[in-house]
Structures are given as C-alpha cells and as structure tokens.
Design an enzyme around this catalytic site. Structure first.
Site, mmCIF file in Angstrom:
data_model
loop_
_atom_site.group_PDB
_atom_site.id
_atom_site.type_symbol
_atom_site.label_atom_id
_atom_site.label_comp_id
_atom_site.label_asym_id
_atom_site.label_seq_id
_atom_site.Cartn_x
_atom_site.Cartn_y
_atom_site.Cartn_z
ATOM 1 N N ASP A 1 1.061 -1.227 0.107
ATOM 2 C CA ASP A 1 0.073 -0.126 -0.045
ATOM 3 C C ASP A 1 0.965 1.372 0.081
ATOM 4 O O ASP A 1 1.830 1.248 0.633
ATOM 5 C CB ASP A 1 -0.811 0.085 1.250
ATOM 6 C CG ASP A 1 -1.724 1.131 1.250
ATOM 7 O OD1 ASP A 1 -2.813 1.088 0.350
ATOM 8 O OD2 ASP A 1 -1.750 1.891 2.032
ATOM 9 N N GLU B 1 1.834 -0.521 -5.152
ATOM 10 C CA GLU B 1 0.889 0.492 -5.324
ATOM 11 C C GLU B 1 1.752 1.722 -5.471
ATOM 12 O O GLU B 1 1.915 2.659 -4.607
ATOM 13 C CB GLU B 1 -0.027 0.915 -4.154
ATOM 14 C CG GLU B 1 -1.255 1.803 -4.817
ATOM 15 C CD GLU B 1 -1.847 2.486 -3.609
ATOM 16 O OE1 GLU B 1 -2.988 3.241 -4.088
ATOM 17 O OE2 GLU B 1 -1.440 2.611 -2.506
HETATM 18 C C1 GLC Z 1 -4.001 3.316 -0.560
HETATM 19 C C2 GLC Z 1 -5.425 2.363 -0.674
HETATM 20 C C3 GLC Z 1 -6.505 3.295 -0.173
HETATM 21 C C4 GLC Z 1 -6.116 3.751 1.207
HETATM 22 C C5 GLC Z 1 -4.888 4.552 1.445
HETATM 23 C C6 GLC Z 1 -4.349 4.791 2.661
HETATM 24 O O1 GLC Z 1 -4.436 4.325 -1.768
HETATM 25 O O2 GLC Z 1 -5.767 1.802 -1.983
HETATM 26 O O3 GLC Z 1 -7.825 2.728 -0.082
HETATM 27 O O4 GLC Z 1 -7.225 4.653 1.604
HETATM 28 O O5 GLC Z 1 -3.853 3.761 0.433
HETATM 29 O O6 GLC Z 1 -3.980 3.364 3.039
#
Ligand code: GLC
Length: 522
Positions: A204, A248
C-alpha cells in the site's frame, strides 16, 4: 492443478482478482463480508478462471479507513474471521489453483496499534516515539504546513503538546522508516505471512515511505531511499522461493516508476496510467505504448488495471462526457449514460485482457456493476467525506456489497443488512441472473479469461494498422485484438475466425465501442 499456477513465473501473465473482503460475501449474517463468505465462494472464482486473489487489508482494525488503519499486522480482524480461517482459505484456494496475495500497509498504522499507543504513553523524546513522526509544533501550530491526502492538515496534536504526522487520516499515524525497528518489523511481518502460505503482497502507498520533514512543501513521494527498503523486502521474498511483491506506485514519471521494477526490487506495480486513460483511441494507444516502453527494457511484465476500490466503476466512468480519471469533482457529479458505459467497459475488458502482462479484475467488474452514487449521506463511511468537509463523497460507491442471487437486496450476499445498501436495480446484475444469460458481462469475462489463459498472458505485441479510430494488435499466438473507438462501424478483417466479441457483430462490421478477438488464419 488448473491454470498456470505451478510455474514459477505464473505472476508474469496472471489474472488477479481483487477481493474487497468487506463487500464480497458475508458468511455470518452481520452484513459485513468475511472469510467464511469468501471460502464459500471460492468455486465461483475458480470457475471465473483467475490465477490469484488479492485481498484488501484483513487485519484487526478500527476501520477508520476501511482496514488501511492496521492495529495488528499479525492477526485477522474478528469481524472477518480468525487466523486459522485465513490459513484454511489459503489452503483451499491453492487446492483450486488460486494463489493468495495480501495487502501490507507499511506507510502508516492505526492509532490503536500497540506501538502507537506505547509512543503516546512514553512521551516526548522516547524511543517509542521515534518509530513515528512526533515533533514539537511551531508557535501554536503544527511543525509544518503539510496537508493530508484526505484533506486537512497532515499533523494532529497529542495532549502533551507534540504533533504526529499522518499523510492520510489522523487515525493513521505514519511510521518513521529511518528507524531500524520499523524496518525490522516489516521484514518480520512478511515472513509471518509467507510462513502461512501467502504467495505475494500488495504494498500500500509504496512510494511515500521516506519523508523529508524539513521541506516546506509536502516531500514524501518517491524519495530515492525507498528503494533500499524494497531491496530488503525482495531478499526476503526470494528466500521463500519467489513470493511476489506488487507495488501501489502512483507516479506520473515513468522512468521513476520503472525504478521500482528493477530486478532486485518489486515484481510488478499497478498501471495507473492505463487505469486513468480516457476512452479515446489516441490516449489509450499512447498509454499502452508508454507502458510497454517502460517495462520491456527492464524485463518486468506490465499490468493492466481498469478499476480498484479507490476509483469509480468503469461502467459509470466510461458513460460520462469526460472518461479520464483525474479529478475528484468529476467522480461525484458528472451524469453518466450507463448503457454506453457498459458497452465500453465490455470492450475495455477485452482490450485489457489481450495486452501482454498480468491483468487485474476488481470484484464486481465482471458483473458490470455501476458506481453507486446515491448512498445516503449518513451511511457514507469513507474518511474522505468528513475530511473534505462533506464536499467529496469518496470511494464507497465502488465498495457496495456484491449481488449474488435473488430479486432483491441483500441479493444472497448476506442474511442480514449489508453495511452499504445495494441498488434494487442490481437484480439484473446478480451472478445468478448473469450465469443464465450467455450475453452477460459475467459470461464475457469467463470466456475471455479462459481464452486468455490458453492464448495470451505475458509476451510481445505487434501493432496493426487499422486507422486512427481503432486499436488493433496481434499477439504471438496469432490472436488479434481489435477495438473500435470511433463513431462509425469498421470492417472486420476478411480472414481469421472470431473467438469472442464484446457486442454483436453485424454483417462483418465491428460497431462503435466494441472489441473483438480474432484468431488469424494460418
Ligand atoms: C491506498 C489504498 C487506499 C487507502 C490509502 C491509505 O491508496 O488503496 O484505499 O485509503 O492507501 O492507506
């Protein structure tokens, strides 16, 4: 074992299904999806033909941000089930040829996490506070003017006067990755889950771990220091015989993006450029070219993503006057022609699945669900709503529980009341209804995933000249993908056999917003 899961490089061409556990299937009737529900629906995923599932965070959490506020990295949220059930899930999925990928959240914890509670109690100057970003304020205000990604200041003051940094909600304090204990902790967390059979992790907010607090402007995205962290992670994943790391990484600069995919770092990362692209031939072609130019030289497979739990459902987005994904205002307020959007989403699915690399399917995408834009304000759960002073409704509209069967809510999802209300109109979009209809989105996804397994996956692509309004390319297997993005029909090639089409093919013509897969005559 069905599928291609027995090969070490399975991930290079995999189809990965994203399970938003809270909304997938509820096994105990409390309205929230859980592991029991997911385990009971594994045959559905096997039938769909996916190689792996990625689950959003399943850890104990106060759910200030849908589980992205983790209280304990080595356990399971009781509302979802138990650690023993998670282990069973991993095992049962493996028996069906499906691998399990979990979400790891390294940038921030929950404010209920034991380390943060310890830091609060230990007070200023303590070692426990060093694991987070505690600072004295400046005058009466925070240490600097950084803003949170969810809106409002990125600092919150604690009773003894110090402030702590949170790039997201105040309930999500950021870890200090300069601290060796933090680094060690996450290497242990990886081992904990790899020991339990997990096949990979989705990381994440992977690019924001390292910060420069002395900077006046927000300075946390893509600092060089982040790469050393992932090199350490890679050594751990390699020591388990190739468990995979997926980042991500939202970065506009493709060269910087590619740095994360060097051979000793992450295996793959989500393709947000493609996800955000407008439904226009030049934009899509440019995104595909850019993606391949970024990945091919470093030998990393591309990924193709149309949606996830953070963005508007493609059916809704592609039915709007502006089809790119770049502005919060557009997410909430632009009207959509859902019939048009659905036609385009079907074509987009065939496009994404034909491209070289791995593909992601976010739960409900295979059912053609639309964004739910009329969730009553008092039920909105996304922290963006509060943090934006009730101007951004946020992401709940793509997180509504799945419709499985029956003619009215809860559509077989639960025996209780779903945590977010399902639209009555979803009666035509249930799994049950779509299984009975060969022309449904679900049947299209099933056929496409089956063909993809045999004929597509990772490899190369050759562009074919087909005019400005179409996208056309050939894969090495001889499969040609042709998408008509123009207003006028285009002629199908004269030779070759049609394997699959996203809409009706009338008299040798490919209609507007339609895609087709053709096997070349050899
Ligand atoms: C990422 C996740 C999202 C979350 C954020 C904070 O972007 O995909 O859903 O709110 O991180 O953890």
């Amino acid at each position: 074992m069905p599928g291609n899961t027995s090969t070490p490089d399975w991930w290079r061409g995999a189809a990965i299904y994203q399970v938003y556990l809270r909304s997938f299937a509820d096994g105990n009737g409390d309205g929230t999806g859980d592991l029991a529900g997911l385990r009971s629906r594994l045959p559905y995923l096997a039938e769909l033909g996916v190689d792996a599932i990625w689950l959003n965070p399943w850890y104990p959490s106060p759910m200030a941000d849908g589980g992205y506020d983790v209280a304990d990295y080595r356990s399971i949220e009781p509302v979802f089930g138990t650690l023993a059930e998670a282990e069973k899930l991993i095992e049962e999925a493996h028996e069906l040829g499906i691998r399990t990928i979990i979400d790891v959240v390294p940038n921030h914890a929950s404010d209920q996490n034991a380390w943060f509670q310890e830091a609060l109690a230990a007070g200023p100057g303590s070692e426990a506070r060093e694991r987070f970003w505690f600072r004295p304020g400046v005058g009466d205000g925070p240490p600097n003017g950084w803003q949170s990604i969810f809106g409002g200041p990125a600092w919150t003051q604690v009773p003894d006067g110090e402030w702590y940094l949170h790039l997201f909600a105040p309930e999500q304090p950021d870890f200090n990755w300069n601290n060796p204990a933090v680094r060690q902790e996450f290497l242990d967390v990886l081992r904990f889950w790899f020991d339990r059979g997990v096949d990979g992790v989705r990381i994440d907010s992977a690019a924001v771990l390292v910060k420069d607090l002395d900077s006046v402007e927000e300075s946390y995205t893509d600092h060089d220091g982040v790469h050393e962290i992932y090199r350490e992670w890679r050594r751990v994943s390699d020591s388990y015989g190739g468990r995979i790391l997926i980042g991500e990484v939202w970065l506009p600069d493709q060269e910087r993006f590619a740095n994360y995919l060097r051979p000793d770092e992450l295996h793959t990362a989500f393709n947000f450029d493609f996800l955000s692209s407008a439904w226009e031939p030049a934009a899509l072609r440019a995104s595909i070219d850019l993606t391949l130019a970024t990945h091919v030289p470093i030998g990393a497979p591309a990924t193709w993503v149309l949606s996830n739990h953070d963005v508007a459902r493609p059916v809704t987005r592609y039915g709007r006057a502006v089809t790119s994904w770049d502005n919060a205002e557009r997410r909430d307020r632009m009207p959509s022609d859902l019939e048009l959007g659905r036609r385009r989403a079907r074509a987009a699915a065939l496009l994404a699945m034909a491209l070289p690399g791995s593909v992601y399917v976010y739960q409900g995408e295979e059912l053609g669900l639309n964004e739910v834009e009329d969730i009553p304000e008092e039920l909105i759960d996304d922290p963006m709503w509060e943090r934006s002073g009730h101007t951004v409704r946020g992401r709940d509209g793509c997180r509504v529980p799945l419709p499985w069967s029956g003619a009215e809510p809860p559509f077989g999802y639960s025996t209780g009341e779903p945590w977010l209300p399902q639209p009555a109109g979803w009666r035509d979009l249930t799994v049950e209804a779509q299984e009975a209809d060969e022309s449904s989105m679900l049947c299209l996804y099933r056929s496409a995933l089956r063909l993809r397994r045999e004929l597509l996956g990772d490899g190369a692509l050759t562009w074919l000249p087909y005019g400005d309004e179409a996208i056309a390319f050939r894969r090495d297997s001889g499969l040609v993908c042709l998408v008509n993005l123009g207003a006028e029909p285009v002629a199908l090639p004269e030779t070759g056999s049609v394997l699959l089409a996203s809409g009706p093919l009338d008299g040798g013509l490919l209609q507007s917003d339609t895609a087709v897969w053709i096997m070349e005559a050899r």
